[in-house]
Design an enzyme around this catalytic site. Sequence first.
Site, mmCIF file in Angstrom:
data_model
loop_
_atom_site.group_PDB
_atom_site.id
_atom_site.type_symbol
_atom_site.label_atom_id
_atom_site.label_comp_id
_atom_site.label_asym_id
_atom_site.label_seq_id
_atom_site.Cartn_x
_atom_site.Cartn_y
_atom_site.Cartn_z
ATOM 1 N N ARG A 86 -7.617 -2.102 9.064
ATOM 2 C CA ARG A 86 -8.229 -4.032 10.151
ATOM 3 C C ARG A 86 -7.487 -4.281 10.883
ATOM 4 O O ARG A 86 -7.977 -5.286 11.064
ATOM 5 C CB ARG A 86 -8.686 -4.558 8.251
ATOM 6 C CG ARG A 86 -7.005 -4.757 7.760
ATOM 7 C CD ARG A 86 -7.437 -5.581 6.222
ATOM 8 N NE ARG A 86 -8.501 -5.011 5.481
ATOM 9 C CZ ARG A 86 -8.680 -5.820 4.001
ATOM 10 N NH1 ARG A 86 -9.176 -6.412 4.327
ATOM 11 N NH2 ARG A 86 -9.601 -4.041 3.744
ATOM 12 N N ARG A 132 1.121 -4.916 -5.374
ATOM 13 C CA ARG A 132 1.459 -6.028 -4.427
ATOM 14 C C ARG A 132 2.006 -7.016 -5.789
ATOM 15 O O ARG A 132 2.078 -6.741 -7.067
ATOM 16 C CB ARG A 132 0.182 -6.426 -4.323
ATOM 17 C CG ARG A 132 -0.404 -5.526 -3.653
ATOM 18 C CD ARG A 132 -1.412 -5.946 -1.983
ATOM 19 N NE ARG A 132 -0.880 -5.326 -1.005
ATOM 20 C CZ ARG A 132 -1.683 -3.830 -0.941
ATOM 21 N NH1 ARG A 132 -2.971 -3.222 -2.074
ATOM 22 N NH2 ARG A 132 -1.554 -3.442 0.192
ATOM 23 N N ASP A 178 1.597 0.427 11.965
ATOM 24 C CA ASP A 178 1.322 -1.261 12.336
ATOM 25 C C ASP A 178 2.490 -2.111 12.138
ATOM 26 O O ASP A 178 2.682 -3.341 11.841
ATOM 27 C CB ASP A 178 -0.116 -2.058 11.768
ATOM 28 C CG ASP A 178 -0.118 -2.558 10.611
ATOM 29 O OD1 ASP A 178 0.952 -1.703 9.333
ATOM 30 O OD2 ASP A 178 -0.574 -3.505 9.763
ATOM 31 N N ASP A 182 -1.086 2.692 8.452
ATOM 32 C CA ASP A 182 -1.454 1.809 9.618
ATOM 33 C C ASP A 182 -0.852 2.080 10.746
ATOM 34 O O ASP A 182 -1.513 1.387 11.827
ATOM 35 C CB ASP A 182 -1.467 0.574 9.220
ATOM 36 C CG ASP A 182 -2.402 0.216 8.256
ATOM 37 O OD1 ASP A 182 -3.554 1.324 8.013
ATOM 38 O OD2 ASP A 182 -2.735 -0.496 6.972
ATOM 39 N N GLY A 197 1.276 -1.397 0.109
ATOM 40 C CA GLY A 197 -0.348 0.064 -0.071
ATOM 41 C C GLY A 197 1.197 1.061 -0.283
ATOM 42 O O GLY A 197 1.849 1.003 1.236
ATOM 43 N N THR A 218 3.720 2.896 6.006
ATOM 44 C CA THR A 218 2.481 2.488 5.702
ATOM 45 C C THR A 218 1.552 3.245 6.648
ATOM 46 O O THR A 218 2.246 4.040 7.171
ATOM 47 C CB THR A 218 2.099 0.987 6.039
ATOM 48 O OG1 THR A 218 1.012 0.861 6.785
ATOM 49 C CG2 THR A 218 3.322 1.283 7.446
ATOM 50 N N ASP A 249 4.122 -4.090 6.528
ATOM 51 C CA ASP A 249 4.909 -5.730 6.578
ATOM 52 C C ASP A 249 5.028 -7.202 6.011
ATOM 53 O O ASP A 249 5.800 -7.641 5.871
ATOM 54 C CB ASP A 249 4.355 -6.230 8.131
ATOM 55 C CG ASP A 249 2.858 -6.555 7.931
ATOM 56 O OD1 ASP A 249 1.992 -6.064 7.002
ATOM 57 O OD2 ASP A 249 2.048 -7.303 8.783
HETATM 58 P P1 ADP Z 1 2.089 -3.975 2.401
HETATM 59 O O1 ADP Z 1 3.482 -3.945 2.546
HETATM 60 O O2 ADP Z 1 1.754 -2.965 2.316
HETATM 61 O O3 ADP Z 1 1.751 -4.729 3.738
HETATM 62 P P2 ADP Z 1 1.096 -6.231 1.257
HETATM 63 O O4 ADP Z 1 1.295 -7.090 2.296
HETATM 64 O O5 ADP Z 1 0.474 -6.689 0.298
HETATM 65 O O6 ADP Z 1 1.674 -4.742 1.860
HETATM 66 O O7 ADP Z 1 2.615 -6.566 0.756
HETATM 67 C C1 ADP Z 1 3.592 -6.479 -0.515
HETATM 68 C C2 ADP Z 1 4.144 -7.689 -1.258
HETATM 69 O O8 ADP Z 1 4.857 -8.123 -0.417
HETATM 70 C C3 ADP Z 1 3.406 -8.273 -1.805
HETATM 71 O O9 ADP Z 1 2.168 -8.245 -2.939
HETATM 72 C C4 ADP Z 1 4.166 -9.301 -1.917
HETATM 73 O O10 ADP Z 1 4.930 -9.276 -3.125
HETATM 74 C C5 ADP Z 1 4.816 -9.334 -1.158
HETATM 75 N N1 ADP Z 1 5.343 -10.404 0.201
HETATM 76 C C6 ADP Z 1 3.919 -10.146 1.134
HETATM 77 N N2 ADP Z 1 3.918 -11.570 2.355
HETATM 78 C C7 ADP Z 1 5.345 -12.002 1.623
HETATM 79 C C8 ADP Z 1 6.017 -13.280 1.892
HETATM 80 N N3 ADP Z 1 5.268 -14.209 2.412
HETATM 81 N N4 ADP Z 1 7.267 -13.508 0.948
HETATM 82 C C9 ADP Z 1 7.407 -13.053 -0.332
HETATM 83 N N5 ADP Z 1 6.959 -11.691 -0.603
HETATM 84 C C10 ADP Z 1 5.652 -11.393 0.104
#
Ligand code: ADP
Length: 332
Positions: free
Chosen positions: A173, A73, A131, A129, A12, A127, A104
Amino acid sequence: MTKKIAILTSGGDAPGMNACIRAIVLVCERSGFDVFGYKRGYNGLLKQEYTKLCAAKVHNLAQRGGTILHSARCLEFKEDVSGQQAADNLQALGIDTLFVIGGDGSFRGAQHLGRFWDGQIIGLPGTIDNDIAGTDATIGYFTAIETAVESVDKVRDTADAFERIFLVEVMGRHAGFLGLNGALASAADYVILPELFENEDSTLGDILDQLGERREQRGDVSYIIILAENVWPAGIADLAEKIEARTKTEVRPVILGHVQRGGSPVSQDRLLALKLGAYAATLVGKPVTGVMIGEQNGQAVAVPLSSTWATNKPLDTLSVETMRLLMNNRYA
Ligand code: ADP
């Protein structure tokens, strides 16, 4: 020795990511390093889509929302084959250090990459959030509070005019930082947060009791409830209907949605982004990797990426206490 640095923004987007890119680029350029920016998060890393970054490219950037590198993503990045592909691409470009600005999920991605690539990996918390454990605040969080507060201020004007109940849904969330501090700063009447939510009946009972008391004291005044997204099981419309049925007062649901991610970053986010980005850039070539750079009590800190999601960051105690003192909530 000249180093090659790469930056990506992932997950995000958050206001202040651009300011962080700017700080990294300026410090690295001053050190004589080459800096590249991968496009659209891990997607660009997998497709070897990058752009060269330099001081001219980050001119006038600190105040701009979004991210010039674009964010996205990339679900396939979770697979081993993607981790290996990314490592091969970094190797081919001769990258020494990769900066990942994101939440995260993006840090989990960075950790995953570390299994395949032995270059230096440094995360920066971006982020709305807030969090992420290991840093007092995240880049984008303060702007999102400001946006929520401005929106609630506007809702309040019409709520007052019509003596209505308004339900305003904010993002977050899994974490109630935005909801809690947005509700406090906008002087909302009630707030529903993931950390403190018990069940529908107790929350509804609480709201109705408080509303009854409020109306006895002050007459038919407006009443504003802040709801963190995904906390009410059947959604904001269901909660609005339930309150409306019991109070016989019109309840208007408002979902703030993605506007909370946008806008020019407020000073606090710019400062955090610039401080963390500049400090992180001084670590290039040092024996520090697999870490996130955060701020704790005014000091820059490096914490292992894995600890940023392993523990749940608690809501700020003083804000929770203030909520209990000033708002209607009776959370035990
Ligand atoms: P944020 O970084 O804002 O928490 P996301 O949870 O959507 O956003 O994660 C962003 C991107 O990080 C995902 O689309 C993916 O490319 C990568 N990612 C998330 N979790 C994993 C994981 N367990 N292993 C590898 N890549 C991951």
